[in-house]
Design a protein around this motif. Structure first.
Motif, PDB file in Angstrom:
ATOM      1  N   ALA A   1      25.101  19.423  35.537  1.00 53.99           N
ATOM      2  CA  ALA A   1      26.462  19.352  36.081  1.00 53.99           C
ATOM      3  C   ALA A   1      26.947  20.734  36.490  1.00 53.99           C
ATOM      4  O   ALA A   1      27.547  20.920  37.561  1.00 53.99           O
ATOM      5  N   ARG A   2      26.675  21.714  35.640  1.00 49.73           N
ATOM      6  CA  ARG A   2      27.101  23.088  35.932  1.00 49.73           C
ATOM      7  C   ARG A   2      26.403  23.608  37.209  1.00 49.73           C
ATOM      8  O   ARG A   2      27.049  24.209  38.083  1.00 49.73           O
ATOM      9  N   LEU A   3      25.105  23.386  37.308  1.00 48.58           N
ATOM     10  CA  LEU A   3      24.358  23.850  38.479  1.00 48.58           C
ATOM     11  C   LEU A   3      24.768  23.101  39.748  1.00 48.58           C
ATOM     12  O   LEU A   3      24.850  23.692  40.830  1.00 48.58           O
ATOM     13  N   ALA A   4      25.012  21.800  39.599  1.00 46.64           N
ATOM     14  CA  ALA A   4      25.346  20.978  40.761  1.00 46.64           C
ATOM     15  C   ALA A   4      26.624  21.454  41.442  1.00 46.64           C
ATOM     16  O   ALA A   4      26.762  21.371  42.671  1.00 46.64           O
ATOM     17  N   ALA A   5      27.557  21.969  40.657  1.00 45.25           N
ATOM     18  CA  ALA A   5      28.836  22.416  41.220  1.00 45.25           C
ATOM     19  C   ALA A   5      28.675  23.616  42.144  1.00 45.25           C
ATOM     20  O   ALA A   5      29.580  23.921  42.931  1.00 45.25           O
ATOM     21  N   HIS A   6      27.550  24.289  42.075  1.00 51.84           N
ATOM     22  CA  HIS A   6      27.319  25.473  42.910  1.00 51.84           C
ATOM     23  C   HIS A   6      26.557  25.142  44.201  1.00 51.84           C
ATOM     24  O   HIS A   6      26.331  26.036  45.021  1.00 51.84           O
TER      25      HIS A   6
ATOM     26  N   VAL B   1      32.201  18.349  40.598  1.00 53.44           N
ATOM     27  CA  VAL B   1      31.060  18.889  41.359  1.00 53.44           C
ATOM     28  C   VAL B   1      31.489  19.134  42.801  1.00 53.44           C
ATOM     29  O   VAL B   1      31.195  20.184  43.388  1.00 53.44           O
ATOM     30  N   ARG B   2      32.204  18.182  43.370  1.00 55.98           N
ATOM     31  CA  ARG B   2      32.664  18.318  44.760  1.00 55.98           C
ATOM     32  C   ARG B   2      33.631  19.496  44.916  1.00 55.98           C
ATOM     33  O   ARG B   2      33.648  20.167  45.958  1.00 55.98           O
ATOM     34  N   ALA B   3      34.423  19.744  43.877  1.00 53.31           N
ATOM     35  CA  ALA B   3      35.397  20.837  43.921  1.00 53.31           C
ATOM     36  C   ALA B   3      34.799  22.179  43.523  1.00 53.31           C
ATOM     37  O   ALA B   3      35.526  23.173  43.413  1.00 53.31           O
ATOM     38  N   ALA B   4      33.486  22.211  43.275  1.00 57.39           N
ATOM     39  CA  ALA B   4      32.797  23.442  42.865  1.00 57.39           C
ATOM     40  C   ALA B   4      33.340  23.985  41.550  1.00 57.39           C
ATOM     41  O   ALA B   4      33.348  25.192  41.312  1.00 57.39           O
ATOM     42  N   ASP B   5      33.798  23.065  40.685  1.00 55.39           N
ATOM     43  CA  ASP B   5      34.316  23.431  39.368  1.00 55.39           C
ATOM     44  C   ASP B   5      33.182  23.292  38.350  1.00 55.39           C
ATOM     45  O   ASP B   5      33.009  22.240  37.732  1.00 55.39           O
ATOM     46  N   ALA B   6      32.391  24.344  38.198  1.00 54.42           N
ATOM     47  CA  ALA B   6      31.199  24.288  37.343  1.00 54.42           C
ATOM     48  C   ALA B   6      31.534  23.989  35.887  1.00 54.42           C
ATOM     49  O   ALA B   6      30.904  23.142  35.252  1.00 54.42           O
ATOM     50  N   GLU B   7      32.538  24.690  35.358  1.00 54.37           N
ATOM     51  CA  GLU B   7      32.868  24.490  33.951  1.00 54.37           C
ATOM     52  C   GLU B   7      33.516  23.121  33.717  1.00 54.37           C
ATOM     53  O   GLU B   7      33.292  22.491  32.690  1.00 54.37           O
ATOM     54  N   GLY B   8      34.302  22.671  34.675  1.00 57.26           N
ATOM     55  CA  GLY B   8      34.905  21.346  34.558  1.00 57.26           C
ATOM     56  C   GLY B   8      33.852  20.255  34.594  1.00 57.26           C
ATOM     57  O   GLY B   8      33.920  19.278  33.838  1.00 57.26           O
ATOM     58  N   ALA B   9      32.850  20.406  35.479  1.00 52.00           N
ATOM     59  CA  ALA B   9      31.771  19.425  35.572  1.00 52.00           C
ATOM     60  C   ALA B   9      30.956  19.402  34.291  1.00 52.00           C
ATOM     61  O   ALA B   9      30.623  18.331  33.765  1.00 52.00           O
ATOM     62  N   ALA B  10      30.636  20.592  33.778  1.00 47.68           N
ATOM     63  CA  ALA B  10      29.872  20.678  32.535  1.00 47.68           C
ATOM     64  C   ALA B  10      30.647  20.070  31.375  1.00 47.68           C
ATOM     65  O   ALA B  10      30.086  19.348  30.534  1.00 47.68           O
TER      66      ALA B  10
END
Length: 228
Positions: free
Chosen positions: A104-109, A196-205
């Motif tokens: 999830a963290r990687l996907a946001a990037h 993920v769509r919002a590029a929020d890595a920590e939120g996705a994780a």
């Protein structure tokens, strides 16, 4: 003679692994009979039997008395983890949490629009199955969404690890799926995709971790004196 036979067994085992890995022999399907394999590979029955025994022990094949031999998993890792789906479900969920939180963290990037549309389609298919009451289809769709998210990261090692125990993930989803709580689980998936769509890595994780932690909490063994 002993060395020659051992080499033949190894060759037959490798052939069978390739048939499974490439999808020629699919999970749940019966493999060719002992006689057919002997004719195809030009080896003795004992050689085939030893190879089948070895792959059954590793979890790739399952011998069903009187019915034949069936493909149980796509790799030794998934075969081993597949045996944990009842008594060791907690272990599988812990591994999933580790992999899925990082994914999830990687996907946001990544920020790939085509990939995001594919993820949206996967999640929509899962939501539709639940909405329409097709509960037999929900686990497969759910697992495909998680797998697609991991592959979306572009990390080939992480994707290979996740694909390597696909059957265990599917088994854990089947065990944990609850029609009464499906709305909550899918809402979590939706928030994960939006992060993920919002590029929020920590939120996705955090969303991925919270979902798996909730599943883990729901399957913790009771401790003395803690039961309601």
């Amino acid at each position: 003679m002993t060395i020659r036979r051992a080499l033949l067994v190894d060759q037959v085992i490798e052939h069978m692994r390739q048939q499974i890995a490439t999808g020629v022999w699919q999970v749940g399907h019966r493999v060719p009979t002992e006689t057919e394999l002997c004719d195809e590979l030009r080896v003795a029955r004992n050689t085939v039997r030893e190879a089948v025994r070895a792959l059954s022990h590793s979890g790739l094949l399952q011998v069903r008395q009187g019915r034949g031999t069936y493909v149980r998993a796509t790799s030794e890792l998934s075969g081993a983890l597949g045996r944990l789906r009842t008594s060791e479900l907690r272990d599988v969920l812990q591994v999933r949490r580790g992999l899925e939180v990082e994914a999830a963290r990687l996907a946001a990037h990544v920020g790939d629009e085509d990939g995001l549309r594919a993820l949206e389609a996967r999640l929509s298919a899962c939501e539709a199955a639940a909405r329409e009451g097709r509960w037999e289809a929900v686990p497969q769709e759910d697992t495909e969404f998680h797998t697609a998210l991991v592959e979306y990261t572009g990390n080939s090692v992480l994707a290979a690890l996740y694909r390597g125990f696909y059957e265990a993930v599917l088994a854990s989803v089947i065990t944990c799926v609850d029609p009464c709580g499906a709305e909550t689980g899918l809402a979590s998936h939706r928030r994960l995709l939006e992060a993920v769509r919002a590029a929020d890595a920590e939120g996705a994780a955090a969303e991925a971790g919270a979902h798996l932690s909730a599943l883990l909490h729901g399957h913790e063994p009771e401790r003395p004196g803690t039961a309601d």
